[in-house]
Design a protein around this motif. Structure first.
Motif, short mmCIF file in Angstrom:
data_model
loop_
_atom_site.label_atom_id
_atom_site.label_comp_id
_atom_site.label_asym_id
_atom_site.label_seq_id
_atom_site.Cartn_x
_atom_site.Cartn_y
_atom_site.Cartn_z
N UNK A 129 0.89 -1.34 -0.09
CA UNK A 129 0.13 0.06 0.06
C UNK A 129 0.82 1.30 -0.05
N UNK A 130 1.98 1.25 0.89
CA UNK A 130 2.60 2.36 0.81
C UNK A 130 3.47 2.68 -0.35
N UNK A 131 3.98 1.67 -0.98
CA UNK A 131 4.54 1.81 -2.42
C UNK A 131 3.67 2.36 -3.53
N UNK A 132 2.54 1.49 -3.51
CA UNK A 132 1.61 2.18 -4.42
C UNK A 132 0.83 3.43 -4.28
N UNK A 133 0.98 4.03 -2.71
CA UNK A 133 0.65 5.22 -2.65
C UNK A 133 1.21 6.19 -2.98
N UNK A 134 2.68 6.06 -2.86
CA UNK A 134 3.81 6.94 -3.34
C UNK A 134 3.69 7.11 -4.76
N UNK A 135 3.54 6.00 -5.71
CA UNK A 135 3.59 5.93 -7.15
C UNK A 135 2.37 6.04 -7.79
N UNK A 136 1.18 6.05 -7.10
CA UNK A 136 0.09 6.09 -7.84
C UNK A 136 -0.97 6.76 -6.98
N UNK A 137 -1.04 7.99 -7.44
CA UNK A 137 -2.11 8.97 -6.93
C UNK A 137 -3.32 8.41 -6.97
N UNK A 138 -3.84 7.50 -7.73
CA UNK A 138 -5.08 7.02 -7.81
C UNK A 138 -5.49 6.35 -6.77
N UNK A 139 -4.43 5.43 -6.05
CA UNK A 139 -4.84 4.63 -4.76
C UNK A 139 -4.96 5.74 -3.73
N UNK A 140 -4.12 6.51 -3.72
CA UNK A 140 -4.25 7.52 -2.47
C UNK A 140 -5.58 8.10 -2.35
N UNK A 141 -6.37 8.71 -3.67
CA UNK A 141 -7.74 8.94 -3.68
C UNK A 141 -8.61 7.92 -3.07
N UNK A 142 -8.44 6.52 -3.75
CA UNK A 142 -9.38 5.60 -3.22
C UNK A 142 -9.11 5.36 -1.74
N UNK A 143 -8.00 5.34 -1.28
CA UNK A 143 -7.83 5.22 0.52
C UNK A 143 -8.69 6.22 1.05
N UNK A 144 -8.47 7.63 0.54
CA UNK A 144 -9.13 8.60 1.31
C UNK A 144 -10.73 8.34 1.21
N UNK A 145 -11.29 7.80 0.27
CA UNK A 145 -12.66 7.58 -0.07
C UNK A 145 -13.25 6.44 0.97
N UNK A 146 -12.22 5.70 0.97
CA UNK A 146 -12.49 4.49 1.86
C UNK A 146 -12.51 4.83 3.27
N UNK A 147 -11.49 5.68 3.66
CA UNK A 147 -11.53 6.13 5.11
C UNK A 147 -12.91 7.10 5.36
N UNK A 148 -13.21 8.14 4.22
CA UNK A 148 -14.20 8.70 4.81
C UNK A 148 -15.44 7.99 4.72
N UNK A 149 -15.77 6.77 3.81
CA UNK A 149 -16.79 6.04 4.15
C UNK A 149 -16.88 5.23 5.20
N UNK A 150 -15.78 4.90 5.79
CA UNK A 150 -15.81 3.94 7.10
C UNK A 150 -16.32 4.84 8.26
N UNK A 151 -15.58 6.20 8.32
CA UNK A 151 -16.14 7.07 9.25
C UNK A 151 -17.61 7.33 9.14
N UNK A 152 -17.89 7.63 8.01
CA UNK A 152 -19.38 7.93 8.04
C UNK A 152 -20.32 6.82 8.44
N UNK A 153 -19.84 5.53 7.95
CA UNK A 153 -20.66 4.63 8.30
C UNK A 153 -20.69 4.25 9.77
#
Length: 239
Positions: free
Chosen positions: A124-148
């Motif tokens: 995850x950490x390497x993909x997060x550095x190399x792939x901004x798309x994964x960073x965005x997906x992680x932020x979306x998942x985090x926001x969704x988990x907090x909301x739920x």
């Protein structure tokens, strides 16, 4: 019971490119070239109902994506009781807190037989550095988990027993068939709703007598929702 496949750990048994729920989880936005950045193995594991996937306070080394089944997130209250703070279903991610801290902040326990993919943090950490798309997906998942998590507290911990049990039934309806709800043991339901086991059992029995739900199995885990409107507005004056 499904055996826990610990002997296959870290052998890289998962096929993320061809995953049937890929669009639901972290790798949905990755391109073919992104998969070349994955050098640590990702494993497809099975756990039997009742088995822990991660433990509160355990050193966080991985994230997990839930492929099938249901998992409960459990925390202890100050008076020593266990409270189920959320139920995870297919496509949800377990252990997002590992991205921000050294340990897991809840017990994650299989409610049913489950399949999960274990994703080492270094992937995850390497993909997060190399792939901004994964960073965005992680932020979306985090926001969704907090909301739920907030929704669980807001919707299932207020009102009388009928309102709480009815709310859980409606929340646990299938995403593919809104007429079917999958529940759990009465003890687990009580831990979710802050109700006694006897109160949960009595309330479900009342719903059956009133024709609001119909059991679909002998274990009392699968129900058909007969009248969702009356469940949304239970009788006034109930306990």
């Amino acid at each position: 019971m499904i055996p826990i496949k610990t002997e296959s750990a870290w052998r890289g048994t998962a096929d993320c490119r061809n995953c049937g729920i890929r669009d639901m989880v972290l790798f949905a936005d990755l391109h073919e070239d992104d998969f070349n950045l994955i050098h640590a193995p990702i494993d497809d594991l099975e756990y039997a109902g009742g088995q822990p996937v991660v433990r509160l306070g355990e050193t966080a080394t991985s994230l997990y994506t839930l492929r099938s089944g249901m998992i409960k997130l459990v925390r202890n209250t100050v008076d020593g009781r266990q409270r189920i703070v959320r139920v995870l279903r297919s496509g949800d991610v377990i252990g997002l807190e590992a991205l921000m801290g050294p340990t897991y902040d809840s017990d994650a326990v299989a409610l049913t037989n489950v399949r999960v993919c274990r994703l080492p943090l270094q992937v995850i950490q390497r993909l997060n550095r190399e792939t901004p798309r994964l960073h965005q997906r992680l932020l979306e998942k985090w926001h969704r988990s907090l909301k739920e998590a907030d929704d669980w507290l807001a919707e299932l911990n207020f009102g009388n027993a009928r309102q709480r049990v009815a709310g859980l039934i409606l929340k646990m309806r299938s995403t593919t068939d809104a007429g079917i709800a999958t529940l759990f043991s009465r003890e687990d339901m009580g831990a979710m709703l802050d109700l006694k086991l006897e109160t949960v059992s009595r309330t479900l029995s009342a719903f059956e007598r009133e024709g609001l739900i119909e059991p679909q199995d002998k274990q009392g885990r699968l129900y058909r929702v007969v009248d969702a409107e009356r469940l949304v507005a239970p009788k006034a004056g109930a306990e």
